[in-house]
Design an enzyme around this catalytic site. Sequence first.
Site, PDB file in Angstrom:
ATOM      1  N   ASP A  24       0.819  -1.212   0.000  1.00 60.93           N
ATOM      2  CA  ASP A  24       0.000   0.000   0.000  1.00 60.93           C
ATOM      3  C   ASP A  24       0.850   1.257   0.000  1.00 60.93           C
ATOM      4  O   ASP A  24       2.072   1.204   0.155  1.00 60.93           O
ATOM      5  CB  ASP A  24      -0.954  -0.018   1.213  1.00 60.93           C
ATOM      6  CG  ASP A  24      -0.257  -0.346   2.523  1.00 60.93           C
ATOM      7  OD1 ASP A  24       0.982  -0.343   2.559  1.00 60.93           O
ATOM      8  OD2 ASP A  24      -0.958  -0.616   3.513  1.00 60.93           O
ATOM      9  N   HIS A  65      -7.104  -4.375  10.282  1.00 56.16           N
ATOM     10  CA  HIS A  65      -6.819  -4.111   8.868  1.00 56.16           C
ATOM     11  C   HIS A  65      -5.520  -4.792   8.438  1.00 56.16           C
ATOM     12  O   HIS A  65      -4.600  -4.981   9.228  1.00 56.16           O
ATOM     13  CB  HIS A  65      -6.840  -2.620   8.539  1.00 56.16           C
ATOM     14  CG  HIS A  65      -5.694  -1.800   9.015  1.00 56.16           C
ATOM     15  ND1 HIS A  65      -5.837  -0.767   9.915  1.00 56.16           N
ATOM     16  CD2 HIS A  65      -4.385  -1.799   8.682  1.00 56.16           C
ATOM     17  CE1 HIS A  65      -4.674  -0.190  10.116  1.00 56.16           C
ATOM     18  NE2 HIS A  65      -3.764  -0.799   9.389  1.00 56.16           N
ATOM     19  N   GLU A 125      -9.597  -1.714   5.389  1.00 57.31           N
ATOM     20  CA  GLU A 125     -10.242  -1.371   6.648  1.00 57.31           C
ATOM     21  C   GLU A 125     -11.494  -2.222   6.853  1.00 57.31           C
ATOM     22  O   GLU A 125     -12.034  -2.789   5.893  1.00 57.31           O
ATOM     23  CB  GLU A 125     -10.642   0.113   6.622  1.00 57.31           C
ATOM     24  CG  GLU A 125      -9.464   1.073   6.484  1.00 57.31           C
ATOM     25  CD  GLU A 125      -8.747   1.336   7.815  1.00 57.31           C
ATOM     26  OE1 GLU A 125      -8.754   0.463   8.707  1.00 57.31           O
ATOM     27  OE2 GLU A 125      -8.176   2.425   7.944  1.00 57.31           O
TER      28      GLU A 125
HETATM   29  C1  GLP Z   1      -0.391   0.601   8.584  1.00 59.73           C
HETATM   30  C2  GLP Z   1      -0.086  -0.227   7.336  1.00 59.73           C
HETATM   31  C3  GLP Z   1      -0.313  -1.694   7.572  1.00 59.73           C
HETATM   32  C4  GLP Z   1       0.325  -2.121   8.872  1.00 59.73           C
HETATM   33  C5  GLP Z   1      -0.362  -1.396  10.005  1.00 59.73           C
HETATM   34  C6  GLP Z   1       0.135  -1.812  11.375  1.00 59.73           C
HETATM   35  O1  GLP Z   1      -1.693   1.072   8.623  1.00 59.73           O
HETATM   36  N1  GLP Z   1      -0.822   0.178   6.198  1.00 59.73           N
HETATM   37  O2  GLP Z   1       0.194  -2.429   6.490  1.00 59.73           O
HETATM   38  O3  GLP Z   1       0.206  -3.501   9.051  1.00 59.73           O
HETATM   39  O4  GLP Z   1      -0.115  -0.008   9.819  1.00 59.73           O
HETATM   40  O5  GLP Z   1       1.288  -1.108  11.688  1.00 59.73           O
HETATM   41  P1  GLP Z   1       2.196  -1.362  12.928  1.00 59.73           P
HETATM   42  O6  GLP Z   1       3.048  -2.535  12.601  1.00 59.73           O
HETATM   43  O7  GLP Z   1       2.998  -0.096  13.055  1.00 59.73           O
HETATM   44  O8  GLP Z   1       1.298  -1.589  14.097  1.00 59.73           O
END
Ligand code: GLP
Length: 243
Positions: A67, A138, A143
């Site tokens: 993404d 997500h 979402e």
């Molecule tokens: C973002 C990304 C996701 C990721 C999520 C969790 O929103 N788009 O791909 O998995 O954050 O992030 P974190 O690992 O910082 O909790």
Amino acid sequence: MEFIITETYDQMSRAAADAIAAKVRSCPDCTLGLATGSTPIGTYACLVADHKDGTLDFSDVTTFNLDEYAGLAPEHRQSYRYFMNDNLFDHVNIDKARTHVPNGANADADAVCNGYEQAIWDNGGIDLQLLGLGHNGHIGFNEPADAFPVGTHAVQLTESTINANSRLFDSIDDVPRSAYTMGIGTIMGAREVLVVVSGADKADIVAKAFCGPVVPQVPASVLQLHPACTVICDAEAASKLPR
Ligand code: GLP
């Protein structure tokens, strides 16, 4: 679905890196699906260390990231392209021309998303997809919704995701409100999936996503139906899984 539960974040990172390195060693021209967020940073550090040790060669590897924020140019420090260069691509011998991240600078969502999805499949699909897990379940930027989105598409981010990701921006007002993301169908089309999850704040969603009903309101729950999905959790993230 297979679970690997490690004591610490560092062990989780090493286990995920070992799985990715094994894929690259057995299939040097494989295609990796990659993720951003805080959780995979340790995994990327392990892969960089393996490369510097001379045991991991990325020269024939292709990558597609999950993404990108809509509206952020690749040079923007909070863009996912910048993150990937900074945490992995700039430190290994990968050919940058084979690394793909949706182009957040292009406001033509249909062109970006359709072109990205097509490029994934023209390339033969993804061999191993790495995923993190958002607090609301997500994956990528898929979402909670009333249906599982199929292909790469544009999304409006939820308040929960905007709040969670605001820690990386100067102010919450700077967090983009929309993004381009692979769809659930794109992710489920990967031949193998590896999910990394760390921390007590993810314990509830780990239990809900991987032991609860498969529903689009918890997008990651769909991974229960993937034929080759491994979840690597540290002990805190795994603490609410049924024994
Ligand atoms: C973002 C990304 C996701 C990721 C999520 C969790 O929103 N788009 O791909 O998995 O954050 O992030 P974190 O690992 O910082 O909790």
